[in-house]
Every structure is written in structure tokens, then in C-alpha cells.
Write a protein that holds these residues in place. Sequence first.
Motif: not given
Lengths: 168, 478
Positions: B69-78
Amino acid sequence: MTAYDAIFWFFSLALLLCGVLVLISPNAVASGLYLVLSFFFLAGLYVLLQAFFLAMIQVLVYAGAIMVLFLFVIMLLDYRESRHWWHGNLLGLAGAPLAVAALAAALLPVLKRSGALAAAPEQWFEGTLENVMTPVFTRYLLPVEITALILLAATIGVVVLGRKEKQP
Amino acid sequence: MEFYALQMEIATVVLAVIGLLAGAFWPKHVSLIRRGLAEGALLVVLASLFLAFPQHHAFFGDTFVLDRFAIFFKQILLGTAALVLLLADAHGPLRRQGGAEFSALVLLAAAGMMLLASANDFIFLFVALELVTITFYVLNSFLRGEARALEAGLKYLVLGALSAGFMAYGLAYIFGATGSLNFDAIHHALHGDKLPQGVYAFGFGMVLLGLGFKMAMVPMQIWAPDVYQGAPTPAAAFLASGSKIAGFAVLLRLIFADLLPTAWEAQPVLLMALAAITLLYGAVGGLAQTDLKRLLGYSSITNAGFLLLGIAAGGDVGHAAVIYYLVQYLFAVLAVFAVLTVVANASDTADRATLAGLHRRSPLLALALLLAMLSLAGIPPLGGALGKFFLLLAVLLRARVDPAFYALAGVAVAGAVIALCYYLRVLRGAWADPAPDAATRIVVPWTVRVVLFICMAGMLVLGVWPQPLLNWALHCLH
């Protein structure tokens, strides 16, 4: 009266006196300086409670940083209008008892339980540097590092918003 | 080495610092630096797809978690930040102001948002949230020569400080009730019998208010139209996409950590009411707007309401629907702001007249605006339609056990229909109104072209082929 009591009364009364002087002194800069002084006396009370770290932070952060900022702002604004503290301030006179009542309502439950606190184990009250700093450098290391980024962002912001307009 | 877990955030911050220094040393090549930063951010996202992350581990004394979950959102946000940087390079007023600071600040805010996605401790959450908020104070008032930008910055500053105050107040209550600020510890305390539930629920409500400021949720929505209108268009784009996504990512994280007060889970009356009011406020408020950026502010509030539907409905379907909706919303809203960045380049205001005859002046922009508005309005076959469909599905599934949700579904449909009116009105301005005589063809810079193509592809692909993202969202939840 022991020496401890004497010191307590000295700090308490001086604190109250400074508080009153903050209110009634006609000069805004003098008010600010009295506030700084009252912070020192409050720090003295903390020392009596053996909360050495809190006392130090009180002086460093409040008296040292926040109040100096206050004074800078007061001096920058060059606020000279002097008047008596009660002059035309009916709303303030009405609000003061309300504020006192609210504070009393919040404090009374705590004071009622002060007996239980007195029976609590000694280490609850240790406000030493070690107790405060151990979590900062272990458990909360990352949040502390992130505050460095916050400061960087704030510094960039100040430079960007504060620099002189370029002449076209 | 624990810092290994922070590789994406560290890369982002390093990019920001490099950009800042490069901008200071080579002020003549600022445009190149800005584009370089955007490409660097995209590269980090791409690299992160192939990097091995130490998964399902808690780091730094359990304050930081790194799961799918965290990695997915990190990628989306960056990725969002990279697109915003491309927009910033095409934005006239920001170009004239010069300097690489705007790009560096966008990257710092992105780093804060990425940290938020990993928060597992309220102190960590608060600090990361403040990093985002403080950066946005500056981004919103970046064009300090314009009164409107200063107004936006001031409003955001005052309300942001207020929301931070709410949050800190709520944290004090949570700490008082549970004796800890760590999500795992609070989770354990919640299942003990000695917990004062009322105190905890009050504290959590205050935290929700603090997050509501990021999500533009009623009653913390009041800033959205003014700030969207006054802030530089790329900053508003980042507010509408990144900031909102980060807010909802945190809310989802709180729910996954099982921190919702027990009474709220059984009877989510408060969440339902918040969702309904937020939805209707944005839909009705948007009807009277003539400025397109203000309209987007209200649209942002409506969309926060829709997302709250999924939060209130809960369950795997509800949460997966929220993730899906966030991603498709990102593409639609970035496309609109990309169009505005180019169209309103000169004046930085955007009423309907600026859009008149857009299909003749620039077919690409008009097409992107058409797709984005239809997606926001929820017309198939675009991502927005499926997003709304999944959210309603979650609400209706919940309604089978809790009939009050039927009413919520009714409100959602009504809100969607009202919002449809104003989205279509914008399209009428762009496609039907005749172009003013003085209007010339609009030249679209390649940076904006890239953003537009990515967004249009995203909207279309998500609209016809939602399974991969949905599967991935469900995968994230477990």
C-alpha cells in the motif's frame, strides 16, 4: 517555613506580579519584557518541581526564542499608542471571569486527583534530559530528521517570499 | 540498514536539493533544471518499479511501515509531482519569476506526502503532514506580486494552522485515552476493556478534522475555491491531486490499522453525514461559479464527498473503490489543470470567456478538456464513470445490511447529477461558444503535451480496462 517554601513563595508572588505588570504597563515593549521575566520565574517553579529539562526549555524556547520574536514584532510595528489597561475594554472585563471559570473547570478534576499522583512511583516525575532525549534519538529519530526538511522548506519559503523584487 | 527503506524519499529530497543548488549556480539554465527535475522524479518512479523493497517491515521503532500500500501510493504521489513539475515549466508567471525554488518545493512536498503513506505513528504522521502543509504555504503564495496569490496563501496559512491545531489537540486526547501514539499500540489498547471510548472517539474526530483540511472535507473545505483560484495553476494542480491523495492515503492507513473508534465501525453515522454534506456542498456551490479554477475547487470538494462514500461503506470493496477513484481522479484533474496552465497563461484567471472557441484554437487542449470533464462528470467509457460505479456498488452492498445506506446512495446520485450540470457547462464554453476575434492559435509546449497524453491515456485505459488497477488495489489491502 523552610527554605524550599520561601523560594516557592518568592517565585510564585514574583510570577503573579509580573503577570499583572504585563497587563497594566502602558508600553507594549515593557509588557513584553515583563512577560520574559515571568517566564524566568515560571522556570524557577519548574526547577523546584525537579523538572529541570522543562525549566531549561522554558527559558530557551519561550523566553529565548518566542518572546524575542514577539519583541521584534512589537518594535518593528513601532506601536506607541499608550493607554490605561482598563480603558473602554468592557468585553475584556467580562471575558476575564469566563476564562478563569473555564480554567478552574479544567483544573479542578486534576487537583482532586492530586492525592493519587502523590502516591505514584517516583520515576513518573523524572524530567531529566536523558528521559526526554532517549526517545528522540531512538524511537522518534525519523520524525526529528523530517523536521530538518520542514526547516529547509520554511527557509526556502522565507527567501522566496522575502527577497527584493527584481528590477525589469 | 534501516535507511534502505527510505530510498524513494531520500532520492526525492536529494533531487530537490540538487535542483535548488543548480538553480543558484546556473540561473541561466533554470528551465533545463526544472525539466531535469521532472525527468529525475519520473526516473525514480520507474526505478522503484524494479527495486526490491524490504516488504512488510516496520522501521525506526515502528514509526514507519513499508507495505505494498505504502509503495503504491509513493509511486503515485511522486509520479504526480513529476507531472506537476512539467506543468510548472510551462506556466508563464512562474517562468517569468525564474528560479528553481518552485520545483524544489514541489519535490519536498512530494517527499512529505510519500512519508505520509508510510506513517505508523501519530507523531510521524503529524510531522510529515506539517512538511506538506508548510511547503504548500509557500507554493500557494509563490507569485507574491499578485494580490490573489497572497490572499490564497494567507487563507491557506490561517486554516492550515487551525487544522494543525485541531490535529494536535486530537492527538493529546488519543494519547490520554490509550497511553500511546503508535498505531499498533493504540490498536491493542482499543481491544482492552479499560479504554475510555468517548475520549478516544473525540480525539480521532479531531484528527479526522485535521486530515479533512488536506482532503477538502466539510467542515474544513472553506479554503478550497479561494486557494485554487489564487494559487499558481501548477500549485493548485498539486493541491487537488497530490495533497488530496495523501490525505486519503492516511485515512485509509488509519482504517487498515484498525484505529476507527468501535462505535463508528458499527454505526458510521458521522462518516455518512460528512460524505453526504461534503458531496452536496461541492455540487451545489459549484453551480454559481464562473471562474473555472473556483469551479475546480468545488469539484474537488464534491470528489472528496464521493471518496468518503467508500470510506463510510468500508469493506474491501469500499477501500479498493477509494484507491481506484483516487487514481482515475488524479488523471482527470491533472488534465484540466494542464489545459488551464496553457490557456490562462497570460492572466492566470480562467473564466468562461478564456475557454471560448477552444476547439478551434487548440484541438488537443479541447479534446483533453472534453475527456477530463466527462470523466469528472462520470460519463462512460472513462475512468470517472467506473470510479463512481464502484463507490456506489460499495455503498449498495453495505445497504443490504444497513438500510440507511440506501439514502446515502440517493444523495450520491443526486450530487453526481447536479455536478454534471456544471461540468457540461464548461464544455459548452469550450466547444460551442464562438472564439473571440482576437483569439489566436494556442501553442502547446511539449511538456504539457506529455502531461496531456499521459492523462488522456490514463483516463481511457482505466475506463475500459479497470481490472489490473482493481486487482492491485485489492492486493494492496491484504
